[in-house]
Design a protein around this motif. Structure first.
Motif, PDB file in Angstrom:
ATOM      1  N   LEU A   1       0.850  -1.179   0.000  1.00  0.00           N
ATOM      2  CA  LEU A   1       0.000   0.000   0.000  1.00  0.00           C
ATOM      3  C   LEU A   1       0.892   1.238   0.000  1.00  0.00           C
ATOM      4  O   LEU A   1       1.995   1.223   0.535  1.00  0.00           O
ATOM      5  CB  LEU A   1      -0.905   0.001   1.242  1.00  0.00           C
ATOM      6  CG  LEU A   1      -1.859  -1.188   1.369  1.00  0.00           C
ATOM      7  CD1 LEU A   1      -2.536  -1.186   2.737  1.00  0.00           C
ATOM      8  CD2 LEU A   1      -2.899  -1.178   0.266  1.00  0.00           C
TER       9      LEU A   1
ATOM     10  N   ASN B   1     -13.275   4.833  -3.259  1.00  0.00           N
ATOM     11  CA  ASN B   1     -12.187   4.185  -2.525  1.00  0.00           C
ATOM     12  C   ASN B   1     -11.242   3.430  -3.440  1.00  0.00           C
ATOM     13  O   ASN B   1     -10.050   3.331  -3.166  1.00  0.00           O
ATOM     14  CB  ASN B   1     -12.756   3.235  -1.462  1.00  0.00           C
ATOM     15  CG  ASN B   1     -12.953   3.907  -0.117  1.00  0.00           C
ATOM     16  OD1 ASN B   1     -12.041   3.991   0.679  1.00  0.00           O
ATOM     17  ND2 ASN B   1     -14.155   4.412   0.110  1.00  0.00           N
TER      18      ASN B   1
ATOM     19  N   GLY C   1      -8.334   5.666  -5.265  1.00  0.00           N
ATOM     20  CA  GLY C   1      -7.057   5.958  -4.599  1.00  0.00           C
ATOM     21  C   GLY C   1      -7.236   6.460  -3.187  1.00  0.00           C
ATOM     22  O   GLY C   1      -8.166   7.220  -2.906  1.00  0.00           O
ATOM     23  N   VAL C   2      -6.330   6.076  -2.282  1.00  0.00           N
ATOM     24  CA  VAL C   2      -6.472   6.446  -0.886  1.00  0.00           C
ATOM     25  C   VAL C   2      -6.213   7.934  -0.676  1.00  0.00           C
ATOM     26  O   VAL C   2      -6.804   8.558   0.203  1.00  0.00           O
ATOM     27  CB  VAL C   2      -5.537   5.594   0.000  1.00  0.00           C
ATOM     28  CG1 VAL C   2      -4.070   5.950  -0.218  1.00  0.00           C
ATOM     29  CG2 VAL C   2      -5.906   5.752   1.469  1.00  0.00           C
TER      30      VAL C   2
ATOM     31  N   GLU D   1      -0.424   3.191   5.419  1.00  0.00           N
ATOM     32  CA  GLU D   1      -0.503   4.242   4.404  1.00  0.00           C
ATOM     33  C   GLU D   1      -0.195   5.616   4.981  1.00  0.00           C
ATOM     34  O   GLU D   1      -0.323   6.627   4.293  1.00  0.00           O
ATOM     35  CB  GLU D   1      -1.894   4.217   3.750  1.00  0.00           C
ATOM     36  CG  GLU D   1      -2.113   2.941   2.941  1.00  0.00           C
ATOM     37  CD  GLU D   1      -3.583   2.616   2.736  1.00  0.00           C
ATOM     38  OE1 GLU D   1      -4.089   2.865   1.633  1.00  0.00           O
ATOM     39  OE2 GLU D   1      -4.217   2.094   3.673  1.00  0.00           O
TER      40      GLU D   1
ATOM     41  N   LEU E   1     -13.134   2.245   3.738  1.00  0.00           N
ATOM     42  CA  LEU E   1     -11.673   2.201   3.758  1.00  0.00           C
ATOM     43  C   LEU E   1     -11.195   1.214   4.829  1.00  0.00           C
ATOM     44  O   LEU E   1     -10.301   0.403   4.598  1.00  0.00           O
ATOM     45  CB  LEU E   1     -11.123   3.603   4.023  1.00  0.00           C
ATOM     46  CG  LEU E   1      -9.600   3.787   3.923  1.00  0.00           C
ATOM     47  CD1 LEU E   1      -9.287   5.225   3.483  1.00  0.00           C
ATOM     48  CD2 LEU E   1      -8.903   3.517   5.252  1.00  0.00           C
TER      49      LEU E   1
ATOM     50  N   SER F   1     -12.034  -2.592   4.023  1.00  0.00           N
ATOM     51  CA  SER F   1     -11.239  -3.094   2.899  1.00  0.00           C
ATOM     52  C   SER F   1      -9.817  -3.410   3.330  1.00  0.00           C
ATOM     53  O   SER F   1      -9.237  -4.419   2.894  1.00  0.00           O
ATOM     54  CB  SER F   1     -11.232  -2.074   1.755  1.00  0.00           C
ATOM     55  OG  SER F   1     -10.604  -0.867   2.136  1.00  0.00           O
ATOM     56  N   ARG F   2      -9.249  -2.591   4.221  1.00  0.00           N
ATOM     57  CA  ARG F   2      -7.884  -2.863   4.703  1.00  0.00           C
ATOM     58  C   ARG F   2      -7.862  -4.074   5.614  1.00  0.00           C
ATOM     59  O   ARG F   2      -6.884  -4.821   5.649  1.00  0.00           O
ATOM     60  CB  ARG F   2      -7.328  -1.636   5.425  1.00  0.00           C
ATOM     61  CG  ARG F   2      -6.610  -0.641   4.521  1.00  0.00           C
ATOM     62  CD  ARG F   2      -7.463  -0.148   3.391  1.00  0.00           C
ATOM     63  NE  ARG F   2      -6.792   0.790   2.507  1.00  0.00           N
ATOM     64  CZ  ARG F   2      -7.383   1.345   1.459  1.00  0.00           C
ATOM     65  NH1 ARG F   2      -8.641   1.055   1.141  1.00  0.00           N
ATOM     66  NH2 ARG F   2      -6.724   2.182   0.684  1.00  0.00           N
TER      67      ARG F   2
ATOM     68  N   VAL G   1      -3.880  -5.824  -4.985  1.00  0.00           N
ATOM     69  CA  VAL G   1      -4.127  -4.391  -5.103  1.00  0.00           C
ATOM     70  C   VAL G   1      -4.272  -4.024  -6.580  1.00  0.00           C
ATOM     71  O   VAL G   1      -3.750  -4.710  -7.463  1.00  0.00           O
ATOM     72  CB  VAL G   1      -2.995  -3.560  -4.465  1.00  0.00           C
ATOM     73  CG1 VAL G   1      -2.910  -3.839  -2.980  1.00  0.00           C
ATOM     74  CG2 VAL G   1      -1.663  -3.844  -5.132  1.00  0.00           C
TER      75      VAL G   1
ATOM     76  N   LYS H   1      -3.305   1.165  -6.818  1.00  0.00           N
ATOM     77  CA  LYS H   1      -2.641   0.622  -5.626  1.00  0.00           C
ATOM     78  C   LYS H   1      -3.579   0.587  -4.421  1.00  0.00           C
ATOM     79  O   LYS H   1      -3.178   0.856  -3.280  1.00  0.00           O
ATOM     80  CB  LYS H   1      -1.375   1.430  -5.288  1.00  0.00           C
ATOM     81  CG  LYS H   1      -0.341   1.441  -6.406  1.00  0.00           C
ATOM     82  CD  LYS H   1       0.169   0.053  -6.728  1.00  0.00           C
ATOM     83  CE  LYS H   1       1.212   0.066  -7.827  1.00  0.00           C
ATOM     84  NZ  LYS H   1       1.639  -1.300  -8.211  1.00  0.00           N
ATOM     85  N   THR H   2      -4.836   0.258  -4.643  1.00  0.00           N
ATOM     86  CA  THR H   2      -5.818   0.102  -3.574  1.00  0.00           C
ATOM     87  C   THR H   2      -6.346  -1.337  -3.606  1.00  0.00           C
ATOM     88  O   THR H   2      -6.378  -1.971  -4.671  1.00  0.00           O
ATOM     89  CB  THR H   2      -6.993   1.075  -3.750  1.00  0.00           C
ATOM     90  OG1 THR H   2      -7.525   0.933  -5.078  1.00  0.00           O
ATOM     91  CG2 THR H   2      -6.555   2.510  -3.532  1.00  0.00           C
TER      92      THR H   2
ATOM     93  N   HIS I   1      -8.834  -3.259  -4.297  1.00  0.00           N
ATOM     94  CA  HIS I   1     -10.136  -3.130  -4.953  1.00  0.00           C
ATOM     95  C   HIS I   1     -11.021  -4.354  -4.731  1.00  0.00           C
ATOM     96  O   HIS I   1     -12.237  -4.221  -4.580  1.00  0.00           O
ATOM     97  CB  HIS I   1      -9.948  -2.868  -6.449  1.00  0.00           C
ATOM     98  CG  HIS I   1      -9.175  -3.917  -7.188  1.00  0.00           C
ATOM     99  ND1 HIS I   1      -7.879  -4.246  -6.874  1.00  0.00           N
ATOM    100  CD2 HIS I   1      -9.527  -4.715  -8.234  1.00  0.00           C
ATOM    101  CE1 HIS I   1      -7.454  -5.191  -7.695  1.00  0.00           C
ATOM    102  NE2 HIS I   1      -8.427  -5.495  -8.519  1.00  0.00           N
TER     103      HIS I   1
END
Length: 467
Positions: free
Chosen positions: A18, A149, A152-153, A229, A310, A313-314, A332, A337-338, A340
């Motif tokens: 991440l 989301n 992108g963070v 992150e 958010l 998902s993490r 990711v 780079k999330t 998804h």
């Protein structure tokens, strides 16, 4: 052979990274934004059982639990800045089984909180557009904010900060608009579980209201899941947590007291939009203030909804990366780079919950109340194992780097632990059916955990959890 395995693991890690992009303000925005919908709805269900005065005592007890918990939890977050949050701490302290319990409980908390918030978004929109079905609006909210989301963070966190600031402003506007009609007699009337005088029966209502007091602060710990992150987690996370919990305590007390003093609070105790209805007591149904509250009130709901997406998902991402969930959920997005796939997976569960009235609406409670209670069960179990992890790591790993140490140790974490155990016991007593459903989720997950040991053995190496 060993070097080949290590090479494979290192190669795998690069596909599960991440981006570190979040600063202190953005983390504060996530901390407050995750929770701030709790000031807009959910808490007023506690009035139905405890009354206004009884619920104040319950809420202050829970506020003390959260304050001591966050000061203690921050030690874990800064010592082990991992996207799995509580899962990582419990795994470090108690091994894979401890990691499973914390991860599964956190997953229940963060996957079941968004559908409750989405239903409230639908209820707020229904006030403005009576022809709009609240459940359809809730599903639409999922689709929009899952997409945001995924993009992108950095964009997601910037959006979260903006809507959080607007939500705080809106709550201050609400208190200002209803203040001319403030009468303590309105708030105190029937304030002890429907009675004007305190009795032993008042305790019953106060304990029954615990889940809805927890809703005031639920999910603030989700900042831990953004730790990987954060640009400088050892500095920024303590600031975000401490200022975040103080912000939320002040707002929770203010909103509750001003809403209850505006008129007949019993008309607000079983609905999803108590603030607009409270404002009606003062300015009438057609006032521009009231319509402004509905629109701006959506910012608070959106802030939490978006932030918890958010968070879940993490959590799914971290559990899948460590082999506790199917590995494909840890991928990711190649461009953004999330995580998804994790975002979409949690959304599918949440949308299913929204449309599962017959399955979730039981025990004499509304669909929203049961979803809130389910989420709170996950949170409380996670709080307990997190505090146990703190005590265990202080004893077994005294040399661990601790950029932030829990103040007044062991008293703060001990109070948080005891309060969480009391909360769990009373919740089981008052919500036995929901407790059984929660236990069934944990048991089914544990069966999967036992059958997938090989999956964890071949999972990518996790440097943050290596001894």
């Amino acid at each position: 052979m060993k070097s080949e395995s290590t090479t494979q693991h290192k190669g795998a890690v690069t596909h599960h990274e991440l981006k570190q992009t979040l600063g202190t303000w953005q983390l504060w925005g996530i901390a407050v934004g995750l929770v701030i919908s709790g000031e807009y709805f959910g808490w007023s269900y506690g009035w139905a059982s405890a009354g206004t005065l009884g619920f104040v005592i319950t809420a202050l007890f829970i506020a003390a639990m959260y304050t001591t918990f966050i000061f203690s939890f921050t030690e874990l977050t800064t010592s082990i800045p991992h996207a799995g949050g509580p899962f990582a701490y419990a795994r470090h302290a108690f091994g894979p089984t401890g990691g499973y319990i914390a991860g599964a409980a956190t997953l229940v908390e963060f996957v079941f909180a968004p559908p409750a918030i989405a239903l409230a978004i639908g209820a707020y929109l229904h006030v403005q557009f009576p022809g709009l079905e609240p459940k359809h609006a809730a599903m639409g909210a999922y689709l929009v904010f899952m997409a945001l989301n995924i993009v992108g963070v950095q964009i997601a966190a910037a959006f979260e900060l903006c809507v959080t600031l607007l939500a705080i402003f809106e709550l201050l506007v609400f208190m200002g608009v209803v203040s001319p009609g403030f009468q303590w007699s309105n708030f105190a009337k029937g304030g002890w579980a429907g009675s004007d005088t305190f009795s032993m029966g008042s305790f019953h209502g106060m304990f029954a209201a615990i889940p809805f007091a927890i809703w005031f602060f639920l999910a603030i710990e989700g900042v831990a899941m953004a730790a990987e992150e954060a640009k400088n987690p050892k500095r920024s996370i303590p600031i975000a947590y401490v200022t975040g919990i103080l912000t939320l305590v002040v707002l929770a007390i203010g909103v509750m007291v001003f809403a209850g003093a505006a008129g007949d609070w019993t008309k607000l105790s079983n609905i999803n939009d108590p603030l607009p209805q409270a404002m009606k007591f003062i300015v009438g149904e057609n006032s521009g203030w009231m319509h402004m509250l509905v629109w701006l009130g959506l910012f608070g709901l959106v802030a939490s909804f978006h932030g918890i997406i958010l968070g879940y998902s993490r959590q799914i991402f971290a559990l899948a990366r460590a082999g506790y969930l199917p590995e494909w959920l840890s991928k990711v997005h190649p461009r953004f780079k999330t995580p998804h796939r994790a975002i979409l997976a949690g959304g599918v569960v949440g949308i299913a919950a929204i449309y599962s009235d017959e399955l979730i609406q039981f025990g004499g409670q509304t669909l929203t109340a049961n979803i809130v209670t389910m989420s709170v069960f996950g949170a409380i179990v996670m709080y307990i194992i997190s505090m146990l992890s703190l005590f265990k790591l202080r004893r077994t790993d005294p040399n661990m780097e601790r950029p932030f140490r829990a103040p007044l140790f062991p008293y703060f974490p001990a109070f948080a632990l005891v309060a969480a155990v009391i909360s769990l016991a009373t919740m089981i007593y008052f919500n036995l059916l929901v407790a059984l459903v929660f236990a069934a989720f944990i048991a089914l997950g544990y069966g999967y955990f036992l059958m997938t040991r090989h999956q964890r053995e071949v999972a990518p190496a996790d440097a943050l959890l290596e001894e």
